[in-house]
Design a protein around this motif. Structure first.
Motif, PDB file in Angstrom:
ATOM      1  N   SER A 100       0.718  -1.302   0.023  1.00  0.00           N
ATOM      2  CA  SER A 100       0.102  -0.098   0.174  1.00  0.00           C
ATOM      3  C   SER A 100       0.902   1.222  -0.010  1.00  0.00           C
ATOM      4  O   SER A 100       2.007   1.111   0.482  1.00  0.00           O
ATOM      5  CB  SER A 100      -0.937  -0.004   1.251  1.00  0.00           C
ATOM      6  N   VAL A 101       0.348   2.473  -0.499  1.00  0.00           N
ATOM      7  CA  VAL A 101       1.129   3.594  -0.540  1.00  0.00           C
ATOM      8  C   VAL A 101       1.645   3.834   0.736  1.00  0.00           C
ATOM      9  O   VAL A 101       2.685   4.431   0.947  1.00  0.00           O
ATOM     10  CB  VAL A 101       0.129   4.529  -1.005  1.00  0.00           C
ATOM     11  N   ASP A 102       0.711   3.719   1.842  1.00  0.00           N
ATOM     12  CA  ASP A 102       1.041   4.098   3.102  1.00  0.00           C
ATOM     13  C   ASP A 102       2.471   3.407   3.684  1.00  0.00           C
ATOM     14  O   ASP A 102       3.131   3.919   4.664  1.00  0.00           O
ATOM     15  CB  ASP A 102       0.064   3.566   4.242  1.00  0.00           C
ATOM     16  N   HIS A 103       2.745   2.081   3.088  1.00  0.00           N
ATOM     17  CA  HIS A 103       3.812   1.549   3.432  1.00  0.00           C
ATOM     18  C   HIS A 103       5.161   1.837   2.637  1.00  0.00           C
ATOM     19  O   HIS A 103       6.177   1.027   2.801  1.00  0.00           O
ATOM     20  CB  HIS A 103       3.364   0.017   3.759  1.00  0.00           C
ATOM     21  N   LEU A 104       4.863   2.314   1.524  1.00  0.00           N
ATOM     22  CA  LEU A 104       6.108   2.445   0.622  1.00  0.00           C
ATOM     23  C   LEU A 104       7.264   2.978   1.201  1.00  0.00           C
ATOM     24  O   LEU A 104       7.158   3.861   1.974  1.00  0.00           O
ATOM     25  CB  LEU A 104       5.765   3.347  -0.468  1.00  0.00           C
ATOM     26  N   GLY A 105       8.497   2.356   0.969  1.00  0.00           N
ATOM     27  CA  GLY A 105       9.867   2.673   1.770  1.00  0.00           C
ATOM     28  C   GLY A 105      10.105   2.284   2.782  1.00  0.00           C
ATOM     29  O   GLY A 105      11.095   2.382   3.400  1.00  0.00           O
ATOM     30  N   LYS A 106       9.100   1.448   3.615  1.00  0.00           N
ATOM     31  CA  LYS A 106       9.317   0.923   4.817  1.00  0.00           C
ATOM     32  C   LYS A 106      10.151  -0.507   4.843  1.00  0.00           C
ATOM     33  O   LYS A 106      10.669  -0.860   5.804  1.00  0.00           O
ATOM     34  CB  LYS A 106       8.033   0.710   5.752  1.00  0.00           C
ATOM     35  N   ASN A 107      10.136  -1.074   3.675  1.00  0.00           N
ATOM     36  CA  ASN A 107      10.560  -2.494   3.443  1.00  0.00           C
ATOM     37  C   ASN A 107      11.351  -2.178   2.139  1.00  0.00           C
ATOM     38  O   ASN A 107      11.086  -1.650   1.252  1.00  0.00           O
ATOM     39  CB  ASN A 107       9.760  -3.517   3.291  1.00  0.00           C
ATOM     40  N   ILE A 108      12.257  -3.414   1.985  1.00  0.00           N
ATOM     41  CA  ILE A 108      12.967  -3.462   0.709  1.00  0.00           C
ATOM     42  C   ILE A 108      12.062  -4.053  -0.241  1.00  0.00           C
ATOM     43  O   ILE A 108      11.788  -5.174  -0.214  1.00  0.00           O
ATOM     44  CB  ILE A 108      14.372  -3.746   0.914  1.00  0.00           C
ATOM     45  N   ALA A 109      11.731  -3.248  -1.502  1.00  0.00           N
ATOM     46  CA  ALA A 109      10.888  -4.011  -2.499  1.00  0.00           C
ATOM     47  C   ALA A 109      11.928  -4.656  -3.553  1.00  0.00           C
ATOM     48  O   ALA A 109      12.642  -3.580  -4.043  1.00  0.00           O
ATOM     49  CB  ALA A 109       9.884  -2.952  -3.198  1.00  0.00           C
ATOM     50  N   LEU A 110      11.700  -5.984  -3.961  1.00  0.00           N
ATOM     51  CA  LEU A 110      12.383  -6.468  -4.872  1.00  0.00           C
ATOM     52  C   LEU A 110      11.152  -7.114  -6.083  1.00  0.00           C
ATOM     53  O   LEU A 110      10.408  -7.689  -5.554  1.00  0.00           O
ATOM     54  CB  LEU A 110      13.135  -7.394  -4.323  1.00  0.00           C
ATOM     55  N   PRO A 111      11.616  -7.058  -6.935  1.00  0.00           N
ATOM     56  CA  PRO A 111      10.874  -7.680  -8.136  1.00  0.00           C
ATOM     57  C   PRO A 111      10.764  -9.170  -7.901  1.00  0.00           C
ATOM     58  O   PRO A 111      11.956  -9.669  -7.399  1.00  0.00           O
ATOM     59  CB  PRO A 111      11.292  -7.268  -9.586  1.00  0.00           C
ATOM     60  N   PRO A 112       9.865  -9.925  -8.108  1.00  0.00           N
ATOM     61  CA  PRO A 112      10.024 -11.269  -8.122  1.00  0.00           C
ATOM     62  C   PRO A 112      11.165 -12.062  -8.617  1.00  0.00           C
ATOM     63  O   PRO A 112      11.836 -13.082  -7.891  1.00  0.00           O
ATOM     64  CB  PRO A 112       8.805 -11.855  -8.911  1.00  0.00           C
TER      65      PRO A 112
END
Length: 131
Positions: A100-112
């Protein structure tokens, strides 16, 4: 005689929206190294526009990657005759595809396709120090 400089502008113009293009045949060929720029990226609105650019780049004969799905965005990479790498990339779908937009940047997002390398990637990251 001054060389012609072409100015390309996007949207409403202003800071960061112009490219000044000057063709120079009197300079050395581009050479990557310390202090060089890896590539220059340009935004395209969507996949439809990207596919139109892929056709134009193919017709112009520039070596290119073809359509590349980066999960968070779609891209085309191509080199101009001097070897400089350009990227055209879509706006979306964006990072909100995973969280969700509210949680963007709180974890490292990686593509599958990079999830299997998460541990390696995280070990190499250095913390950002903010004041």
């Amino acid at each position: 005689m001054q060389p012609d400089i072409l100015v390309f502008e996007t949207d409403e113009g202003g800071n960061g929206s112009e490219i000044h293009l000057e063709e120079r045949s009197d300079l050395q060929v581009e050479r990557s190294g310390r202090g060089s720029v890896h590539h220059v990226a340009f935004r395209v609105d969507n996949e439809e526009e990207l596919r139109k650019w892929i056709q134009k780049i193919d017709v112009a004969g520039f070596p290119n990657s073809g359509f590349v799905d980066r999960y968070y965005f779609r891209s085309l990479y191509f080199r101009e005759p001097n070897g400089i790498l350009f990227e055209l990339a879509t706006d979306g779908p964006g990072f909100a595809i995973d969280e969700s937009v509210d949680h963007l940047g709180k974890n490292i997002a990686l593509p599958p396709f990079l999830e299997s390398k998460r541990e390696q990637i995280e070990q190499k990251l250095k913390p950002l120090v903010t004041k």
